[in-house]
Write an enzyme that holds these catalytic residues in place. Structure first.
Site, PDB file in Angstrom:
ATOM      1  N   ARG A  22       0.793  -1.224   0.000  1.00  0.00           N
ATOM      2  CA  ARG A  22       0.000   0.000   0.000  1.00  0.00           C
ATOM      3  C   ARG A  22       0.825   1.274   0.000  1.00  0.00           C
ATOM      4  NH1 ARG A  22      -5.220  -1.601   1.210  1.00  0.00           N
ATOM      5  NH2 ARG A  22      -5.428  -3.628   2.227  1.00  0.00           N
ATOM      6  N   GLN A  90       2.555  -9.484  10.015  1.00  0.00           N
ATOM      7  CA  GLN A  90       1.603  -9.301   8.925  1.00  0.00           C
ATOM      8  C   GLN A  90       2.206  -9.749   7.596  1.00  0.00           C
ATOM      9  OE1 GLN A  90       1.433  -5.133  10.372  1.00  0.00           O
ATOM     10  NE2 GLN A  90      -0.724  -5.233   9.842  1.00  0.00           N
ATOM     11  N   VAL A  92       4.078 -12.229   4.752  1.00  0.00           N
ATOM     12  CA  VAL A  92       3.858 -13.602   4.283  1.00  0.00           C
ATOM     13  C   VAL A  92       5.133 -14.193   3.697  1.00  0.00           C
ATOM     14  CG1 VAL A  92       1.414 -13.177   3.844  1.00  0.00           C
ATOM     15  CG2 VAL A  92       3.059 -12.820   1.993  1.00  0.00           C
ATOM     16  N   ASP A  93       6.283 -13.539   3.961  1.00  0.00           N
ATOM     17  CA  ASP A  93       7.516 -13.897   3.260  1.00  0.00           C
ATOM     18  C   ASP A  93       8.356 -14.963   3.941  1.00  0.00           C
ATOM     19  OD1 ASP A  93       8.820 -12.412   5.363  1.00  0.00           O
ATOM     20  OD2 ASP A  93       8.526 -10.573   4.198  1.00  0.00           O
ATOM     21  N   HIS A 110      -1.353 -13.367   8.279  1.00  0.00           N
ATOM     22  CA  HIS A 110      -1.836 -13.353   6.891  1.00  0.00           C
ATOM     23  C   HIS A 110      -1.336 -14.542   6.079  1.00  0.00           C
ATOM     24  CE1 HIS A 110      -2.374  -8.727   7.414  1.00  0.00           C
ATOM     25  NE2 HIS A 110      -3.378  -9.412   7.919  1.00  0.00           N
ATOM     26  N   CYS A 146      -5.138 -33.883  -7.770  1.00  0.00           N
ATOM     27  CA  CYS A 146      -6.527 -33.953  -8.247  1.00  0.00           C
ATOM     28  C   CYS A 146      -6.834 -33.013  -9.408  1.00  0.00           C
ATOM     29  CB  CYS A 146      -7.496 -33.696  -7.087  1.00  0.00           C
ATOM     30  SG  CYS A 146      -7.599 -31.947  -6.600  1.00  0.00           S
ATOM     31  N   THR A 184       5.600  -1.475  10.782  1.00  0.00           N
ATOM     32  CA  THR A 184       4.171  -1.582  10.520  1.00  0.00           C
ATOM     33  C   THR A 184       3.507  -0.228  10.719  1.00  0.00           C
ATOM     34  OG1 THR A 184       2.072  -2.547  11.269  1.00  0.00           O
ATOM     35  CG2 THR A 184       3.859  -2.457  12.886  1.00  0.00           C
ATOM     36  N   SER A 185       2.587   0.101   9.828  1.00  0.00           N
ATOM     37  CA  SER A 185       1.858   1.364   9.936  1.00  0.00           C
ATOM     38  C   SER A 185       0.827   1.337  11.051  1.00  0.00           C
ATOM     39  CB  SER A 185       1.156   1.672   8.610  1.00  0.00           C
ATOM     40  OG  SER A 185       0.143   0.701   8.352  1.00  0.00           O
TER      41      SER A 185
END
Length: 239
Positions: A22, A90, A92-93, A110, A146, A184-185
């Protein structure tokens, strides 16, 4: 001895070459359509969106990224002191684990981009094997078991957070003597609410971030500047 909980966001990983979502140069800012690839209904309902998502994944800097000095400082602090109550992230790395933080202490609210899951049979595997298939020419790899739609094990818009992970994160915020928010914001809920939750439960709070946050007034100290320069000295004072 004081137990310390870390709350980390995109800012801790930008030094590894991973752009945020963002910010001014964020993925969704520079390409608004990219946000659709992170929306569950669009992802499941559109082959073209899934194909675009796979192109983003295959070209992402995630796969070449290495932990920053800030990730390493947190991992070293854990090893040195044994006083880390939890690392709520937060991101995902997976860079906290790569830096050496104990996986059981890392609460990925997340999810994690480094594994895939089939929406149909719930099979799982390492994402790198799917990235290799895309780079070899597949536009949308399917489940090897599948043939179902596969996706990263990240939380998409329109999807509930994992209740077990969220509960563990809440416990880590409530049950610490010090909370350190890094990169983090503190704007995205429910994770942002964990910082004031810790303060309300008696924790001393530190915010390490390049930009102001809504909870700066709640913190005992706010440290701006380059996270990789600012965080290690703070941790040295804490233990």
């Amino acid at each position: 001895m004081d137990q310390i909980t870390f709350l980390t966001g995109a800012g801790i990983s930008t030094g590894a070459g991973i752009p945020d979502f963002r910010g001014p140069e964020g993925i969704w800012t520079t390409d608004p359509e990219a946000e659709l690839t992170s929306t569950l209904s669009h992802y499941l309902g559109s082959a073209s969106i899934r194909q675009k998502a796979w192109q983003y994944r295959s070209q992402s800097r995630f796969w070449e990224a290495a932990p920053t000095k800030a990730h390493t400082a947190i991992a070293d602090f854990e090893k040195r002191t044994g006083r880390v109550r939890g690392i709520i992230t937060q991101n995902v790395d997976g860079l906290h684990q790569m830096a050496g933080s104990s996986p059981e202490l890392v609460h990925e609210v997340h999810g994690n981009v480094r594994t895939w899951r089939c929406e149909d049979c719930q099979a799982r595997g390492p994402m790198q094997e799917m990235i290799s298939r895309v780079r070899a020419g597949e536009v949308e790899p399917r489940c090897p078991d599948c043939g179902g739609i596969i996706r990263a094990t990240t939380i998409l818009f329109g999807e509930m957070l994992d209740s077990d992970v969220l509960e563990a994160a809440i416990d880590a915020a409530e049950d610490c003597e010090v909370i350190v928010a890094v990169g983090t914001s503190l704007n995205v809920t429910p994770v942002a609410s964990l910082f004031p939750l810790a303060i309300e439960n008696g924790a001393v709070g530190y915010i390490v971030n390049a930009e102001p946050t809504p909870f700066d007034a709640w913190a005992d100290d706010v440290l701006d500047g380059d996270i990789e320069d600012v965080l290690p000295p703070l941790l040295a004072t804490l233990g």
